[in-house]
Scaffold this motif. Structure first.
Motif, PDB file in Angstrom:
ATOM      1  N   ASP A   2       0.829  -1.203   0.000  1.00  0.00           N
ATOM      2  CA  ASP A   2       0.000   0.000   0.000  1.00  0.00           C
ATOM      3  C   ASP A   2       0.866   1.258   0.000  1.00  0.00           C
ATOM      4  N   LYS A   3       1.911   1.272   0.832  1.00  0.00           N
ATOM      5  CA  LYS A   3       2.781   2.452   0.924  1.00  0.00           C
ATOM      6  C   LYS A   3       3.453   2.746  -0.417  1.00  0.00           C
ATOM      7  N   ILE A   4       4.055   1.718  -1.001  1.00  0.00           N
ATOM      8  CA  ILE A   4       4.752   1.926  -2.270  1.00  0.00           C
ATOM      9  C   ILE A   4       3.745   2.215  -3.375  1.00  0.00           C
ATOM     10  N   GLY A   5       2.576   1.600  -3.277  1.00  0.00           N
ATOM     11  CA  GLY A   5       1.532   1.856  -4.258  1.00  0.00           C
ATOM     12  C   GLY A   5       1.036   3.285  -4.236  1.00  0.00           C
ATOM     13  N   ARG A   6       1.195   3.957  -3.109  1.00  0.00           N
ATOM     14  CA  ARG A   6       0.814   5.376  -3.006  1.00  0.00           C
ATOM     15  C   ARG A   6       1.890   6.307  -3.559  1.00  0.00           C
ATOM     16  N   GLY A   7       2.960   5.719  -4.102  1.00  0.00           N
ATOM     17  CA  GLY A   7       3.973   6.539  -4.768  1.00  0.00           C
ATOM     18  C   GLY A   7       5.189   6.866  -3.943  1.00  0.00           C
ATOM     19  N   HIS A   8       5.352   6.213  -2.797  1.00  0.00           N
ATOM     20  CA  HIS A   8       6.519   6.494  -1.965  1.00  0.00           C
ATOM     21  C   HIS A   8       7.747   5.752  -2.484  1.00  0.00           C
ATOM     22  N   ASP A   9       8.827   6.486  -2.630  1.00  0.00           N
ATOM     23  CA  ASP A   9      10.077   5.886  -3.100  1.00  0.00           C
ATOM     24  C   ASP A   9      10.830   5.193  -1.969  1.00  0.00           C
ATOM     25  N   LEU A  10      10.634   5.696  -0.753  1.00  0.00           N
ATOM     26  CA  LEU A  10      11.340   5.158   0.411  1.00  0.00           C
ATOM     27  C   LEU A  10      10.374   5.074   1.583  1.00  0.00           C
ATOM     28  N   CYS A  11      10.347   3.911   2.233  1.00  0.00           N
ATOM     29  CA  CYS A  11       9.477   3.702   3.394  1.00  0.00           C
ATOM     30  C   CYS A  11      10.365   3.465   4.612  1.00  0.00           C
ATOM     31  N   ILE A  12      10.340   4.412   5.540  1.00  0.00           N
ATOM     32  CA  ILE A  12      11.151   4.310   6.748  1.00  0.00           C
ATOM     33  C   ILE A  12      10.250   3.909   7.909  1.00  0.00           C
ATOM     34  N   TYR A  13      10.608   2.819   8.562  1.00  0.00           N
ATOM     35  CA  TYR A  13       9.896   2.344   9.750  1.00  0.00           C
ATOM     36  C   TYR A  13      10.753   2.651  10.980  1.00  0.00           C
ATOM     37  N   MET A  14      10.168   3.228  12.002  1.00  0.00           N
ATOM     38  CA  MET A  14      10.881   3.492  13.247  1.00  0.00           C
ATOM     39  C   MET A  14      10.242   2.613  14.321  1.00  0.00           C
ATOM     40  N   LEU A  41       7.153  -9.012  -3.089  1.00  0.00           N
ATOM     41  CA  LEU A  41       6.080  -8.358  -3.836  1.00  0.00           C
ATOM     42  C   LEU A  41       6.577  -7.761  -5.151  1.00  0.00           C
ATOM     43  N   GLY A  42       7.904  -7.805  -5.355  1.00  0.00           N
ATOM     44  CA  GLY A  42       8.454  -7.287  -6.600  1.00  0.00           C
ATOM     45  C   GLY A  42       9.084  -5.921  -6.496  1.00  0.00           C
ATOM     46  N   TYR A  43       9.212  -5.410  -5.269  1.00  0.00           N
ATOM     47  CA  TYR A  43       9.840  -4.106  -5.065  1.00  0.00           C
ATOM     48  C   TYR A  43      11.305  -4.296  -4.672  1.00  0.00           C
ATOM     49  N   SER A  44      12.013  -3.199  -4.501  1.00  0.00           N
ATOM     50  CA  SER A  44      13.411  -3.259  -4.078  1.00  0.00           C
ATOM     51  C   SER A  44      13.501  -3.231  -2.562  1.00  0.00           C
ATOM     52  N   ALA A  45      14.420  -4.029  -2.016  1.00  0.00           N
ATOM     53  CA  ALA A  45      14.645  -4.011  -0.569  1.00  0.00           C
ATOM     54  C   ALA A  45      15.128  -2.647  -0.114  1.00  0.00           C
ATOM     55  N   ASP A  46      15.762  -1.897  -1.011  1.00  0.00           N
ATOM     56  CA  ASP A  46      16.266  -0.573  -0.667  1.00  0.00           C
ATOM     57  C   ASP A  46      15.148   0.437  -0.454  1.00  0.00           C
ATOM     58  N   GLN A  47      13.935   0.073  -0.832  1.00  0.00           N
ATOM     59  CA  GLN A  47      12.806   0.968  -0.600  1.00  0.00           C
ATOM     60  C   GLN A  47      12.289   0.879   0.834  1.00  0.00           C
ATOM     61  N   VAL A  48      12.875  -0.023   1.612  1.00  0.00           N
ATOM     62  CA  VAL A  48      12.470  -0.204   3.002  1.00  0.00           C
ATOM     63  C   VAL A  48      13.667   0.022   3.918  1.00  0.00           C
ATOM     64  N   GLU A  49      13.511   0.885   4.890  1.00  0.00           N
ATOM     65  CA  GLU A  49      14.522   1.095   5.933  1.00  0.00           C
ATOM     66  C   GLU A  49      13.856   0.913   7.284  1.00  0.00           C
ATOM     67  N   VAL A  50      14.554   0.273   8.190  1.00  0.00           N
ATOM     68  CA  VAL A  50      14.024   0.071   9.539  1.00  0.00           C
ATOM     69  C   VAL A  50      15.025   0.629  10.539  1.00  0.00           C
ATOM     70  N   LEU A  51      14.584   1.584  11.332  1.00  0.00           N
ATOM     71  CA  LEU A  51      15.406   2.148  12.407  1.00  0.00           C
ATOM     72  C   LEU A  51      14.912   1.588  13.728  1.00  0.00           C
TER      73      LEU A  51
END
Length: 543
Positions: A310-322, A341-351
């Motif tokens: 859903d997040k990437i589908g809304r057009g976000h290039d980077l999803c940061i989770y804290m 799901l077919g996206y890049s792992a680099d589109q997800v960051e977890v802090l």
């Protein structure tokens, strides 16, 4: 300047200039006697270019010495280069601050990047605890830093309104409304009794229905009341969100079913022992994860997978989770879900943020009057105020646990970092008012070449470092760098103020040195206000 000179030097000696980095690292030496700035460029590229590093450093020093902005360029050790700038050249930093004002330090580093920044996301089953409070401060500050670096940031709160914890919350409310003990797996604290009473005031008939309907009434109204309190606490804390995303909507909208169907189609979901498993080990996780349990119900990760989509589908290039300290396993899990799901792992960051502890008179404070078992955001604000609470939580790296001494942070002394920094800004504002009162604010162009005092140079160079600090804070996701910079700038200013006469003495005429120093002080005020804004605390004009 340094890169341009280095390219010329290498070309003159028929050496390979392609080894030069795009950005040359220039730092302030720990020992001021070594110069204003230092670079290890000759050591970094000497051998690659086919030159002895120290010899290359000497060539570069000779070339840089021709620049009007540089008064000396000296080599040290195996190839370090120490530089001293002319006062007029340093004055260009002051002029740049005044020219850019509130935009000084901002950049296009992440221009065109859409960032989804999810933080806090505490369950609506109780007030926000200290861990969530830390993320409220750090997350909001990080959002400011990323925006200052050109990113388009969506601040998002994931509203966990689906699952067992909400049922336990509802059961706890029903028990409190009936005057019964808290269920063994329920939630305690005075806030539960308060919400239960508020539900009864709104629905006096709430306990007159069948048990299932009664629990549903307390669930719907209680969660809404609890979440309203959470939103209000966050708003008063200076943290607001663009999106409150309901976990339950992923199930009601069919997003979870759609994500599962996608994973079955692309072969990343397989059936074993009656359950559907995600091949997360194919994407670096330590084990595969159950998505649909053998009883047909979705596991918790099912919502996580749909949420990433859903997040990437809304057009976000980077999803940061804290996330909290107990969520290390989520790093590989969430990245694996994105890839599946077919996206890049680099589109997800977890802090991952570590724990926060409160101390009073050296003794840990362990229990809240309202929440019963944990210290809350409201408790911290009540004890030391919003600015001190935010600053204390932002100024340390989230990688380490944090102890907050309530006595220290409530004090009005130089030992209290936020007081020390805010006092510096108030002092600068007071200086401006005094200058205006005695007619020292003129439209005359300052002569920055007069600023040759050691303390003036220290202050100018500290102002010049600010854009690099913002850039590093954005790239490394470390807003604590801004808080520490505020403290450094405040300290350098106080030392400048104590050693340099800024305003004319009584009976003394306004001289060009006063005009130059007032301009330097004004630039300091602008930069300190900019930095405090990124930290997320006020820049007071009076204290």
């Amino acid at each position: 300047m340094i890169r341009r000179r280095a390219a010329l030097v290498l070309a003159e000696h028929n050496l390979d200039a392609s080894v030069l980095p795009e950005q040359v690292t220039v730092e302030r030496p720990r020992n001021p006697e070594h110069g204003d700035y230092a670079t290890n460029l000759a050591l970094q590229v000497g051998k690659k270019a086919g030159a002895n590093p120290r010899e290359l450093a000497q060539w570069l020093a000779d070339s840089l010495a021709q620049e009007e902005a540089i008064t000396s360029a000296e080599i040290a050790g195996p190839g370090f280069l120490n530089l001293r700038l002319a006062a007029a050249a340093q004055g260009e930093i002051i002029a740049k601050v005044w020219e850019q004002g509130a935009d000084y330090g901002r950049s296009d580093l992440y221009r065109g990047t859409k960032v989804n920044l999810e933080f806090v996301s505490a369950n609506p089953t109780g007030p926000i605890h200290l861990g969530g409070t830390r993320w409220a401060a750090v997350g909001d500050s990080l959002g400011r830093v990323l925006e200052a670096s050109g990113a388009e940031v969506t601040r998002e709160y994931y509203f966990n309104d689906h699952g067992e914890q909400i049922d336990r919350f509802a059961r706890s409310l029903v028990a409190a409304a009936k005057g019964e003990p808290t269920p063994e797996d329920g939630y305690g604290g005075d806030y539960i009794a308060d919400i239960a009473q508020a539900v009864l005031e709104k629905r006096p008939d709430a306990l007159e229905h069948a048990p299932e309907q009664t629990q549903e009434i307390f669930r719907d109204l209680g969660v809404d009341m609890m979440f309203s309190h959470i939103k209000e606490s966050l708003h008063e804390f200076g943290t607001d969100f663009d999106v409150f995303f309901h976990e339950n909507s992923l199930f009601e909208s069919g997003a979870v079913d759609a994500a599962v169907a996608t994973l079955k189609e692309n072969g990343n979901l397989y059936l074993e022992d009656g359950a559907w498993w995600l091949r997360t080990t194919d994407f670096g996780d330590d084990k595969d994860r159950v998505v649909i349990k053998s009883d047909g119900n979705a596991a918790y990760i099912a919502g996580d997978i749909a949420y990433i989509g859903d997040k990437i589908g809304r057009g976000h290039d980077l999803c940061i989770y804290m996330l909290g300290a107990d969520h290390h396993g989520y790093i590989k899990r969430l990245k694996a879900a994105a890839e599946a799901l077919g996206y890049s792992a680099d589109q997800v960051e977890v802090l991952i943020g570590q724990m926060v502890n409160l101390l009073k008179d050296g003794t840990p404070v362990r229990m809240s009057k309202r929440a019963g078992t944990v210290i809350t955001l409201d408790d911290l604000v009540e004890a030391i105020g919003v600015d001190a609470a935010r600053y204390s939580l932002v100024r340390s790296s989230v990688d380490s646990s944090l102890d907050i001494d309530l006595g220290l942070w409530a004090s009005q002394s130089a030992d209290n970092p936020v007081y020390y920094v805010q006092y510096a800004h108030a002092r600068l504002c007071s200086l401006r008012r005094k200058a205006e009162a005695v007619g020292a604010l003129t439209e005359d162009a300052p002569d920055y070449s007069l600023l040759v005092h050691e303390r003036e140079g220290d202050l100018i160079r500290t102002l010049g470092e600010y854009p690099a600090v913002v850039k590093a804070a954005a790239q490394l996701r470390e807003p604590h760098r801004l808080a520490r910079y505020c403290e450094e700038l405040a300290g350098v200013f106080h030392r400048f103020y104590d050693r340099c006469q800024i305003l004319p003495k009584e009976g003394e005429d306004l001289a060009p040195i006063h005009t130059a120093r007032l301009s330097l002080a004004g630039a300091t005020r602008l930069v300190l206000a900019n930095a405090l804004n990124l930290v997320g605390v006020r820049a007071p004009e009076r204290m």
